[in-house]
Scaffold this motif. Structure first.
Motif, PDB file in Angstrom:
ATOM      1  N   PRO A  31      18.985 -28.086  10.419  1.00 57.81           N
ATOM      2  CA  PRO A  31      19.810 -28.906   9.598  1.00 57.81           C
ATOM      3  C   PRO A  31      20.123 -30.308  10.450  1.00 57.81           C
ATOM      4  CG  PRO A  31      21.050 -27.172   9.971  1.00 57.81           C
ATOM      5  CD  PRO A  31      19.723 -26.787  10.687  1.00 57.81           C
ATOM      6  N   TYR A  32      20.573 -30.128  11.745  1.00 60.87           N
ATOM      7  CA  TYR A  32      20.599 -31.172  12.823  1.00 60.87           C
ATOM      8  C   TYR A  32      19.045 -32.156  12.752  1.00 60.87           C
ATOM      9  CZ  TYR A  32      24.707 -28.546  14.156  1.00 60.87           C
ATOM     10  OH  TYR A  32      25.802 -27.957  14.177  1.00 60.87           O
ATOM     11  N   LEU A  33      18.006 -31.480  12.799  1.00 56.85           N
ATOM     12  CA  LEU A  33      16.793 -32.338  13.057  1.00 56.85           C
ATOM     13  C   LEU A  33      16.445 -33.196  11.751  1.00 56.85           C
ATOM     14  CD1 LEU A  33      14.537 -30.119  15.109  1.00 56.85           C
ATOM     15  CD2 LEU A  33      15.959 -31.926  16.004  1.00 56.85           C
ATOM     16  N   GLU A  34      16.963 -32.489  10.487  1.00 52.85           N
ATOM     17  CA  GLU A  34      16.660 -33.160   9.397  1.00 52.85           C
ATOM     18  C   GLU A  34      17.682 -34.402   9.287  1.00 52.85           C
ATOM     19  OE1 GLU A  34      14.092 -32.748   7.074  1.00 52.85           O
ATOM     20  OE2 GLU A  34      13.476 -31.186   8.598  1.00 52.85           O
ATOM     21  N   GLN A  35      18.825 -34.135   9.664  1.00 51.39           N
ATOM     22  CA  GLN A  35      19.777 -35.294   9.553  1.00 51.39           C
ATOM     23  C   GLN A  35      19.437 -36.354  10.655  1.00 51.39           C
ATOM     24  OE1 GLN A  35      23.743 -34.258  10.872  1.00 51.39           O
ATOM     25  NE2 GLN A  35      24.554 -36.186  10.316  1.00 51.39           N
ATOM     26  N   LEU A  36      18.823 -36.043  11.659  1.00 50.94           N
ATOM     27  CA  LEU A  36      18.432 -37.054  12.589  1.00 50.94           C
ATOM     28  C   LEU A  36      17.255 -37.825  12.268  1.00 50.94           C
ATOM     29  CD1 LEU A  36      18.676 -37.960  15.643  1.00 50.94           C
ATOM     30  CD2 LEU A  36      17.009 -36.109  16.399  1.00 50.94           C
ATOM     31  N   LYS A  37      16.165 -37.194  11.679  1.00 53.93           N
ATOM     32  CA  LYS A  37      15.186 -37.621  11.147  1.00 53.93           C
ATOM     33  C   LYS A  37      15.713 -38.824  10.060  1.00 53.93           C
ATOM     34  CE  LYS A  37      12.327 -34.267  10.056  1.00 53.93           C
ATOM     35  NZ  LYS A  37      11.305 -33.445   9.762  1.00 53.93           N
ATOM     36  N   LYS A  38      16.168 -38.413   9.187  1.00 53.91           N
ATOM     37  CA  LYS A  38      16.652 -39.221   8.010  1.00 53.91           C
ATOM     38  C   LYS A  38      17.481 -40.384   8.515  1.00 53.91           C
ATOM     39  CE  LYS A  38      18.562 -37.022   4.469  1.00 53.91           C
ATOM     40  NZ  LYS A  38      19.342 -36.383   3.528  1.00 53.91           N
ATOM     41  N   GLN A  39      18.356 -40.450   9.639  1.00 50.86           N
ATOM     42  CA  GLN A  39      18.795 -41.465   9.995  1.00 50.86           C
ATOM     43  C   GLN A  39      18.194 -42.567  10.849  1.00 50.86           C
ATOM     44  OE1 GLN A  39      23.004 -40.726  11.711  1.00 50.86           O
ATOM     45  NE2 GLN A  39      23.412 -39.064  10.375  1.00 50.86           N
ATOM     46  N   ILE A  40      17.263 -41.864  11.616  1.00 54.12           N
ATOM     47  CA  ILE A  40      16.536 -42.556  12.309  1.00 54.12           C
ATOM     48  C   ILE A  40      15.453 -43.623  11.378  1.00 54.12           C
ATOM     49  CG2 ILE A  40      14.410 -42.663  13.966  1.00 54.12           C
ATOM     50  CD1 ILE A  40      15.900 -40.617  15.641  1.00 54.12           C
ATOM     51  N   ARG A  41      14.959 -42.755  10.515  1.00 56.52           N
ATOM     52  CA  ARG A  41      14.155 -43.535   9.563  1.00 56.52           C
ATOM     53  C   ARG A  41      14.926 -44.472   8.843  1.00 56.52           C
ATOM     54  NH1 ARG A  41       9.055 -42.140   8.018  1.00 56.52           N
ATOM     55  NH2 ARG A  41       8.345 -43.033   5.866  1.00 56.52           N
ATOM     56  N   TYR A  42      16.051 -44.144   8.462  1.00 59.63           N
ATOM     57  CA  TYR A  42      16.750 -45.246   7.936  1.00 59.63           C
ATOM     58  C   TYR A  42      16.985 -46.671   8.545  1.00 59.63           C
ATOM     59  CZ  TYR A  42      20.674 -47.712   5.493  1.00 59.63           C
ATOM     60  OH  TYR A  42      21.728 -48.490   4.891  1.00 59.63           O
ATOM     61  N   GLU A  43      17.400 -46.248   9.984  1.00 57.89           N
ATOM     62  CA  GLU A  43      17.731 -47.411  10.649  1.00 57.89           C
ATOM     63  C   GLU A  43      16.356 -48.336  10.902  1.00 57.89           C
ATOM     64  OE1 GLU A  43      20.282 -48.706  12.179  1.00 57.89           O
ATOM     65  OE2 GLU A  43      21.397 -47.170  11.260  1.00 57.89           O
ATOM     66  N   LEU A  44      15.316 -47.839  10.830  1.00 52.61           N
ATOM     67  CA  LEU A  44      14.009 -48.379  11.283  1.00 52.61           C
ATOM     68  C   LEU A  44      13.611 -49.255  10.091  1.00 52.61           C
ATOM     69  CD1 LEU A  44      12.115 -45.838  13.289  1.00 52.61           C
ATOM     70  CD2 LEU A  44      12.580 -47.884  14.153  1.00 52.61           C
ATOM     71  N   LEU A  45      13.631 -48.513   8.754  1.00 50.40           N
ATOM     72  CA  LEU A  45      13.152 -49.032   7.550  1.00 50.40           C
ATOM     73  C   LEU A  45      14.096 -50.076   6.934  1.00 50.40           C
ATOM     74  CD1 LEU A  45      11.288 -46.056   5.716  1.00 50.40           C
ATOM     75  CD2 LEU A  45      10.567 -47.850   7.576  1.00 50.40           C
ATOM     76  N   THR A  46      15.445 -50.156   7.344  1.00 48.40           N
ATOM     77  CA  THR A  46      16.354 -51.131   6.869  1.00 48.40           C
ATOM     78  C   THR A  46      16.629 -52.125   7.995  1.00 48.40           C
ATOM     79  OG1 THR A  46      18.401 -49.693   7.445  1.00 48.40           O
ATOM     80  CG2 THR A  46      17.252 -49.576   5.209  1.00 48.40           C
ATOM     81  N   ALA A  47      16.020 -52.261   9.275  1.00 51.43           N
ATOM     82  CA  ALA A  47      16.186 -53.334   9.941  1.00 51.43           C
ATOM     83  C   ALA A  47      16.126 -54.913   9.702  1.00 51.43           C
ATOM     84  CB  ALA A  47      15.186 -53.112  11.288  1.00 51.43           C
ATOM     85  N   ASP A  48      16.775 -55.736   9.935  1.00 55.95           N
ATOM     86  CA  ASP A  48      17.008 -57.077   9.525  1.00 55.95           C
ATOM     87  C   ASP A  48      15.865 -57.615   9.792  1.00 55.95           C
ATOM     88  OD1 ASP A  48      17.594 -59.599   8.648  1.00 55.95           O
ATOM     89  OD2 ASP A  48      19.555 -59.717   9.763  1.00 55.95           O
ATOM     90  N   GLU A  49      14.728 -57.961   9.176  1.00 57.70           N
ATOM     91  CA  GLU A  49      13.417 -58.696   9.494  1.00 57.70           C
ATOM     92  C   GLU A  49      13.698 -60.150   9.991  1.00 57.70           C
ATOM     93  OE1 GLU A  49      10.563 -57.143   9.934  1.00 57.70           O
ATOM     94  OE2 GLU A  49      11.406 -55.157   9.203  1.00 57.70           O
ATOM     95  N   THR A  50      14.892 -60.852   9.396  1.00 62.34           N
ATOM     96  CA  THR A  50      15.162 -62.242   9.904  1.00 62.34           C
ATOM     97  C   THR A  50      15.760 -62.051  11.048  1.00 62.34           C
ATOM     98  OG1 THR A  50      17.413 -62.103   9.120  1.00 62.34           O
ATOM     99  CG2 THR A  50      15.479 -62.578   7.679  1.00 62.34           C
ATOM    100  N   MET A  51      16.166 -61.277  11.812  1.00 64.44           N
ATOM    101  CA  MET A  51      16.545 -61.178  13.273  1.00 64.44           C
ATOM    102  C   MET A  51      15.490 -61.726  14.188  1.00 64.44           C
ATOM    103  SD  MET A  51      18.887 -58.214  15.248  1.00 64.44           S
ATOM    104  CE  MET A  51      20.077 -58.212  13.681  1.00 64.44           C
ATOM    105  N   HIS A  52      15.757 -62.148  15.427  1.00 69.04           N
ATOM    106  CA  HIS A  52      14.970 -62.504  16.338  1.00 69.04           C
ATOM    107  C   HIS A  52      14.288 -61.179  16.831  1.00 69.04           C
ATOM    108  CE1 HIS A  52      13.867 -63.223  20.440  1.00 69.04           C
ATOM    109  NE2 HIS A  52      13.289 -64.082  20.196  1.00 69.04           N
ATOM    110  N   ARG A  53      13.018 -60.912  17.274  1.00 68.80           N
ATOM    111  CA  ARG A  53      12.410 -59.673  17.449  1.00 68.80           C
ATOM    112  C   ARG A  53      13.106 -59.011  18.686  1.00 68.80           C
ATOM    113  NH1 ARG A  53       8.039 -57.202  15.529  1.00 68.80           N
ATOM    114  NH2 ARG A  53       6.878 -55.760  16.732  1.00 68.80           N
ATOM    115  N   GLY A  54      13.519 -59.797  19.771  1.00 66.42           N
ATOM    116  CA  GLY A  54      14.029 -59.008  20.913  1.00 66.42           C
ATOM    117  C   GLY A  54      15.421 -58.614  20.746  1.00 66.42           C
ATOM    118  N   ARG A  55      16.053 -59.330  19.790  1.00 68.21           N
ATOM    119  CA  ARG A  55      17.542 -58.889  19.458  1.00 68.21           C
ATOM    120  C   ARG A  55      17.418 -57.746  18.619  1.00 68.21           C
ATOM    121  NH1 ARG A  55      20.912 -63.208  16.597  1.00 68.21           N
ATOM    122  NH2 ARG A  55      22.220 -61.766  16.890  1.00 68.21           N
TER     123      ARG A  55
END
Length: 359
Positions: A31-55
């Protein structure tokens, strides 16, 4: 059946239980890994595309690192609590193992305090002679998650450098059969199995020490199959008495340790009845064999192909054709700490055996 035979039988069966328990406990991470995958995936797929790439990369790395630290931290603390409860179980098992081979009413056994055993389990290091590793239990349980966190950060950084989309990076980390599913699960199983071996050994040896007027030493009991490490093959059947000085190894000597130790009871208190066996798994599958069988005496009963798979072709030929008993072969292949030596060193110790084997 001697008391030692009866002990070997009980401890061999218990070794199988330990492996099953470790397998079950390793699954607690799911269950910890499922939670981990869900949260990491969320962070990656909802990242602000307008932000400078390095930031954006720096923010992602920080967020994903914090997520991993939190979830892995929760899992590690839960696992350590489970291990502390397990220590109490191992005290009870060892008391039963000793009581099972002493004359009824002849002794009164004592149990160490669980707090004392757990303190020893966390204060005494795990020592792996082959790699010179020396690490405390808490660090052993925690440090592997830091390595996994760094690996995830590398996957993200490399993905950015190669122009991959966040979706592609997320798939590498959280996809079915990818990093978290494959690497993290496999490493966790190894960590859990080794930690269980350590806690079991500490709890049981503290129980032996608490009853050292009855228990005069211990015997090493390895698993009789083709996966046993060279260290444990060499140690199987070895007896270490309290009165003796010198090297006294205890499991785990390496990750994924499956060997255990069994108490040796003073002859004044021993029972002597019945018959005893221990499990083995050779070329023809699982069989029960005599408890007096050591790893190499058991290996003598296996076909040449199995011996070669287990020892390697040269050592296998020497084992069969060098005119050596099981004990002589073991002594030829090990140093004073039961570690395997290379073929050149073996040849210097006994050139005649090599000649006789045509090597």
């Amino acid at each position: 059946m001697s008391a030692l035979d009866k002990t070997v039988e009980a401890e061999s069966r218990h070794a199988i239980y330990l492996q099953r328990f470790a397998g079950g406990m390793a699954k607690d991470i799911e269950p910890y890994l499922e939670q981990l995958k869900k949260q990491i995936r969320y962070e990656l797929l909802t990242a602000d595309e307008t932000m400078h790439r390095g930031r954006k990369l720096n923010r992602l790395l920080k967020r994903v690192s914090d997520i991993q630290k939190g979830i892995y931290g929760e899992y590690t603390e839960a696992a350590l609590k489970q291990l502390e409860l397990f220590a109490e179980h191992e005290i009870d098992f060892e008391l039963g193992s000793i009581n099972n081979v002493v004359l009824s009413g002849s002794v009164e056994l004592s149990a160490p305090a669980v707090t004392q055993v757990w303190a020893a389990a966390t204060a005494n290091p795990l020592i792996f002679p082959d790699s010179n590793d020396n690490i405390m239990l808490r660090s052993y349980m925690k440090d592997w998650t830091l390595a996994q966190s760094k690996k995830v950060s590398s996957i993200i950084s490399n993905g950015f450098a190669m122009g991959e989309t966040n979706q592609q990076i997320a798939q590498k980390i959280t996809g079915k059969g990818r990093h978290i599913d494959k690497k993290v699960r496999a490493r966790n199983k190894q960590i859990v199995r080794t930690a269980i071996a350590h806690v079991s050994t500490v709890a049981r040896h503290k129980t032996m020490e608490e009853n050292d007027d009855i228990v005069i030493g211990y015997q090493w009991i390895a698993t009789l199959d083709g996966r046993t490490s060279n260290l444990c093959k060499n140690l199987d059947g070895e007896v270490f008495l309290n009165k003796d000085n010198g090297y006294k190894p205890k499991p785990p000597l390496h990750p994924n340790e499956r060997s255990v130790t069994g108490p040796i009871v003073d002859k004044r208190y021993q029972i002597d009845d019945g018959t005893a066996t221990r499990a083995s798994k050779g070329a023809e599958g699982g069989k029960q064999v005599k408890t007096t069988s050591t790893y190499y005496s058991w290996l003598k009963t296996q076909p040449a192909s199995f011996q070669d798979d287990t020892l390697g072709k040269t050592r296998g030929a020497l084992f069969r054709n060098g005119g050596l008993s099981s004990e002589e072969f073991k002594n030829l292949t090990t140093d004073q700490k039961f570690r395997p030596i290379n073929l050149d060193e073996m040849r210097k110790k006994n050139p005649q055996a090599f000649e006789e084997a045509g090597l």
